[in-house]
Design an enzyme around this catalytic site. Structure first.
Site, PDB file in Angstrom:
ATOM      1  N   GLU A  35      -6.571  57.831  13.578  1.00  0.00           N
ATOM      2  CA  GLU A  35      -6.657  56.885  12.456  1.00  0.00           C
ATOM      3  C   GLU A  35      -7.626  57.378  11.394  1.00  0.00           C
ATOM      4  O   GLU A  35      -8.756  57.755  11.710  1.00  0.00           O
ATOM      5  CB  GLU A  35      -7.123  55.526  12.992  1.00  0.00           C
ATOM      6  CG  GLU A  35      -6.527  54.359  12.258  1.00  0.00           C
ATOM      7  CD  GLU A  35      -5.002  54.276  12.398  1.00  0.00           C
ATOM      8  OE1 GLU A  35      -4.318  54.712  11.442  1.00  0.00           O
ATOM      9  OE2 GLU A  35      -4.505  53.790  13.418  1.00  0.00           O
ATOM     10  N   HIS A  36      -7.156  57.371  10.153  1.00  0.00           N
ATOM     11  CA  HIS A  36      -7.928  57.856   8.996  1.00  0.00           C
ATOM     12  C   HIS A  36      -8.235  59.352   9.128  1.00  0.00           C
ATOM     13  O   HIS A  36      -9.191  59.841   8.524  1.00  0.00           O
ATOM     14  CB  HIS A  36      -9.228  57.063   8.805  1.00  0.00           C
ATOM     15  CG  HIS A  36      -9.026  55.759   8.083  1.00  0.00           C
ATOM     16  ND1 HIS A  36      -9.209  55.618   6.731  1.00  0.00           N
ATOM     17  CD2 HIS A  36      -8.639  54.553   8.530  1.00  0.00           C
ATOM     18  CE1 HIS A  36      -8.964  54.364   6.379  1.00  0.00           C
ATOM     19  NE2 HIS A  36      -8.608  53.700   7.452  1.00  0.00           N
ATOM     20  N   THR A  37      -7.473  60.067   9.908  1.00  0.00           N
ATOM     21  CA  THR A  37      -7.669  61.513  10.033  1.00  0.00           C
ATOM     22  C   THR A  37      -6.769  62.287   9.081  1.00  0.00           C
ATOM     23  O   THR A  37      -6.982  63.469   8.856  1.00  0.00           O
ATOM     24  CB  THR A  37      -7.352  61.978  11.467  1.00  0.00           C
ATOM     25  OG1 THR A  37      -6.100  61.399  11.844  1.00  0.00           O
ATOM     26  CG2 THR A  37      -8.415  61.558  12.452  1.00  0.00           C
ATOM     27  N   ASP A  38      -5.764  61.629   8.509  1.00  0.00           N
ATOM     28  CA  ASP A  38      -4.743  62.402   7.788  1.00  0.00           C
ATOM     29  C   ASP A  38      -5.233  62.982   6.465  1.00  0.00           C
ATOM     30  O   ASP A  38      -4.949  64.128   6.152  1.00  0.00           O
ATOM     31  CB  ASP A  38      -3.422  61.624   7.633  1.00  0.00           C
ATOM     32  CG  ASP A  38      -3.554  60.284   6.911  1.00  0.00           C
ATOM     33  OD1 ASP A  38      -4.694  59.841   6.664  1.00  0.00           O
ATOM     34  OD2 ASP A  38      -2.497  59.691   6.619  1.00  0.00           O
ATOM     35  N   SER A  69      14.314  43.595  -5.507  1.00  0.00           N
ATOM     36  CA  SER A  69      13.827  43.436  -4.140  1.00  0.00           C
ATOM     37  C   SER A  69      14.260  42.087  -3.598  1.00  0.00           C
ATOM     38  O   SER A  69      13.911  41.041  -4.175  1.00  0.00           O
ATOM     39  CB  SER A  69      12.298  43.533  -4.081  1.00  0.00           C
ATOM     40  OG  SER A  69      11.863  43.074  -2.802  1.00  0.00           O
ATOM     41  N   GLY A 123       2.056  44.514   4.435  1.00  0.00           N
ATOM     42  CA  GLY A 123       0.597  44.473   4.472  1.00  0.00           C
ATOM     43  C   GLY A 123       0.024  44.263   5.862  1.00  0.00           C
ATOM     44  O   GLY A 123      -1.058  43.709   6.013  1.00  0.00           O
ATOM     45  N   GLY A 125      -0.085  46.895   8.240  1.00  0.00           N
ATOM     46  CA  GLY A 125      -0.429  48.164   8.866  1.00  0.00           C
ATOM     47  C   GLY A 125       0.750  48.870   9.507  1.00  0.00           C
ATOM     48  O   GLY A 125       0.570  49.873  10.193  1.00  0.00           O
ATOM     49  N   ASP A 173       2.016  58.411   6.862  1.00  0.00           N
ATOM     50  CA  ASP A 173       3.017  57.343   6.838  1.00  0.00           C
ATOM     51  C   ASP A 173       4.359  57.852   6.320  1.00  0.00           C
ATOM     52  O   ASP A 173       5.397  57.640   6.931  1.00  0.00           O
ATOM     53  CB  ASP A 173       2.542  56.195   5.942  1.00  0.00           C
ATOM     54  CG  ASP A 173       1.307  55.524   6.487  1.00  0.00           C
ATOM     55  OD1 ASP A 173       0.880  55.883   7.603  1.00  0.00           O
ATOM     56  OD2 ASP A 173       0.766  54.645   5.796  1.00  0.00           O
TER      57      ASP A 173
HETATM   58  P1  ADP Z   1       1.647  48.101   4.518  1.00  0.00           P
HETATM   59  O1  ADP Z   1       2.100  49.451   4.095  1.00  0.00           O
HETATM   60  O2  ADP Z   1       0.652  48.112   5.626  1.00  0.00           O
HETATM   61  O3  ADP Z   1       2.775  47.154   4.817  1.00  0.00           O
HETATM   62  P2  ADP Z   1       0.692  48.058   1.812  1.00  0.00           P
HETATM   63  O4  ADP Z   1      -0.246  47.149   1.084  1.00  0.00           O
HETATM   64  O5  ADP Z   1       0.416  49.509   1.835  1.00  0.00           O
HETATM   65  O6  ADP Z   1       0.871  47.465   3.276  1.00  0.00           O
HETATM   66  O7  ADP Z   1       2.145  47.907   1.172  1.00  0.00           O
HETATM   67  C1  ADP Z   1       2.753  46.638   1.002  1.00  0.00           C
HETATM   68  C2  ADP Z   1       3.403  46.573  -0.367  1.00  0.00           C
HETATM   69  O8  ADP Z   1       4.598  47.407  -0.407  1.00  0.00           O
HETATM   70  C3  ADP Z   1       3.926  45.185  -0.691  1.00  0.00           C
HETATM   71  O9  ADP Z   1       2.883  44.378  -1.201  1.00  0.00           O
HETATM   72  C4  ADP Z   1       4.968  45.518  -1.761  1.00  0.00           C
HETATM   73  O10 ADP Z   1       4.344  45.745  -3.011  1.00  0.00           O
HETATM   74  C5  ADP Z   1       5.561  46.831  -1.275  1.00  0.00           C
HETATM   75  N1  ADP Z   1       6.796  46.607  -0.508  1.00  0.00           N
HETATM   76  C6  ADP Z   1       7.008  46.825   0.797  1.00  0.00           C
HETATM   77  N2  ADP Z   1       8.269  46.498   1.168  1.00  0.00           N
HETATM   78  C7  ADP Z   1       8.884  46.040   0.052  1.00  0.00           C
HETATM   79  C8  ADP Z   1      10.207  45.547  -0.244  1.00  0.00           C
HETATM   80  N3  ADP Z   1      11.154  45.438   0.685  1.00  0.00           N
HETATM   81  N4  ADP Z   1      10.452  45.193  -1.528  1.00  0.00           N
HETATM   82  C9  ADP Z   1       9.520  45.319  -2.475  1.00  0.00           C
HETATM   83  N5  ADP Z   1       8.280  45.767  -2.253  1.00  0.00           N
HETATM   84  C10 ADP Z   1       7.954  46.132  -1.021  1.00  0.00           C
HETATM   85 MG    MG Z   2       0.848  50.983   3.250  1.00  0.00          MG
END
Ligand code: ADP
Ligand code: MG
Length: 392
Positions: A35-38, A69, A123, A125, A173
């Site tokens: 984790e956080h190594t990349d 979306s 959001g 992880g 990721d």
């Molecule tokens: P995680 O990657 O852990 O889910 P992030 O904050 O990095 O959290 O990314 C989440 C963001 O990615 C969402 O707030 C949105 O902006 C975008 N996102 C993810 N999936 C979708 C989707 N299906 N449609 C539109 N935006 C998306």
């Molecule tokens: Mg993310």
């Protein structure tokens, strides 16, 4: 996500844009260890999981990129030719950033409609961001009738997230979401981008428990942590000739530079140096089928992330503590960027459902929160899905 979800989005696309499109998909991922190594060139061990972002793309004649979306039920339109590096702060920065990044790569993308919809928890992880980026990249490459290798797709999606969205993140990721294959975990060297696909023994399941506490990568402490790491890395690079990236440093190197960096940087770097070593040991444990050892490394990784990296949160600590009281659990840790999100648990297959019931009950009793839990097996990444022609 099964073929019905692809068909459902196809129908939505057809109603909205008046024609059917080509279908692409990318999964989510969970990081088993590393984790956080990349972003300092180290080792990670993710696997793709059975949640997906589906993308449907069709051509349009007016030179515009129209993104829809289903998750936000919102449409955003931009003119492709005049697209600059101008993020809006909304969800569409992710797909628009990929378009911007593809164009920087020299891919000529004509006008299109792109519908996106996913069942990846946002959001939490599990990298819905990389999932949406890679699904978009695959769709737009298909639309442009262009092909790029895995490394390029992962790298250009990372650039979209780092430089367009403005969120700090490493390559893990995007690489995992694009390149994983079913029934395998991936060991990735984030410096060389060499990778190895490792078998997960049949007798275990990977259980993900969502604390339901959300993080925000773009604005949150994730950025502080990576800045603290980079500051420590800069000292090591300056003082220790052999260290090009933190990945090259030993604990002795770090100790020798202790007084030259903040105590926060020292601890963050110590987490990363020990974490890289744990990933290498975890690989050996998996190859030997030694699940006790593999699990013990996860538990050590959690403690290091909590104490040295200071990026866990109380709720996920509770999830991990509950898990480790269950005999059928080999190991558990927080996964993802930190400050909330999910725990990842390696659990005896026949006990997985019981494990989930116990964790949910005890977590609710301790925190008042209902955790979402998923029993996972390693899934195909976007490249493998494209080769097989779909998610089903
Ligand atoms: P995680 O990657 O852990 O889910 P992030 O904050 O990095 O959290 O990314 C989440 C963001 O990615 C969402 O707030 C949105 O902006 C975008 N996102 C993810 N999936 C979708 C989707 N299906 N449609 C539109 N935006 C998306
Ligand atoms: Mg993310």
């Amino acid at each position: 996500m099964k073929v019905e979800k692809e068909q459902a989005l196809q129908q939505i696309h057809q109603q909205r844009f008046g024609k059917a499109g080509a279908i692409f998909a990318a999964p989510a991922r969970v990081n088993l260890i590393g984790e956080h190594t990349d972003y300092t060139g180290g080792f990670v061990m993710p696997m793709a999981i059975d949640f997906h972002t589906v993308a449907v793309v069709s051509a349009r004649e007016d030179g515009r990129a129209v993104f829809y979306s289903g998750n936000y039920d919102e449409e955003v339109s931009v003119k492709i030719d005049s697209l600059g590096q101008s993020p809006s702060g909304g969800w569409n920065d992710y797909p628009t950033g990929v378009l911007w990044s593809l164009r920087k790569e020299g891919v000529d993308v004509g006008g299109f409609n792109l519908s996106l919809a996913g069942d990846v928890p946002l959001g939490s992880g599990l990298s819905s961001s990389a999932s949406v980026e890679v699904a978009t990249a695959m769709a737009l490459l298909g639309h442009a009738k262009a092909e790029l290798p895995l490394e390029k797709v992962a790298t250009l999606c990372r650039r979209a997230e780092n430089d367009y969205v403005g969120a700090k993140s490493g390559i893990m990721d995007q690489f995992a979401v694009a390149g994983c294959v079913a029934n395998r975990a991936m060991l990735l060297d984030c410096r060389s981008l060499e990778y190895e696909l490792l078998p997960l023994p049949d007798q275990v399941r990977v259980v993900i428990c969502n604390s339901m506490v959300k993080h925000a990568v773009a604005t949150g402490e994730y950025g502080d942590r990576s800045s603290e790491v980079e500051a420590g890395q800069a000292v090591l690079q300056r003082e220790r000739p052999g260290v090009k990236l933190l990945r090259d440093a030993t604990l002795q190197d770090l100790e020798a530079c202790r007084d030259l960096m903040s105590s926060a940087s020292f601890k963050r770097c110590r987490h990363i140096i020990t974490e890289n070593a744990r990933v290498v040991k975890a690989r050996a444990a998996l190859l030997q089928g030694d699940l006790e050892r593999f699990g013990a490394l996860l538990v050590e990784a959690h403690a290091s992330f909590r104490d040295d990296f200071a990026a866990s949160c109380e709720e996920v600590d509770v999830l991990v503590a509950i898990a480790m009281q269950q005999e059928e659990c080999f190991g558990a840790r927080i996964t993802g960027g930190g400050f909330g999100g999910c725990s990842v648990n390696v659990v005896r297959e026949e006990a997985a459902e019981q494990f989930v019931a116990t964790v949910r009950r005890e977590y609710a009793a301790k925190t008042g929160i209902e955790a979402d839990c998923f029993v996972c097996t390693p899934a195909d990444g976007a490249f493998a899905l494209a080769r097989k022609g779909g998610v089903a």
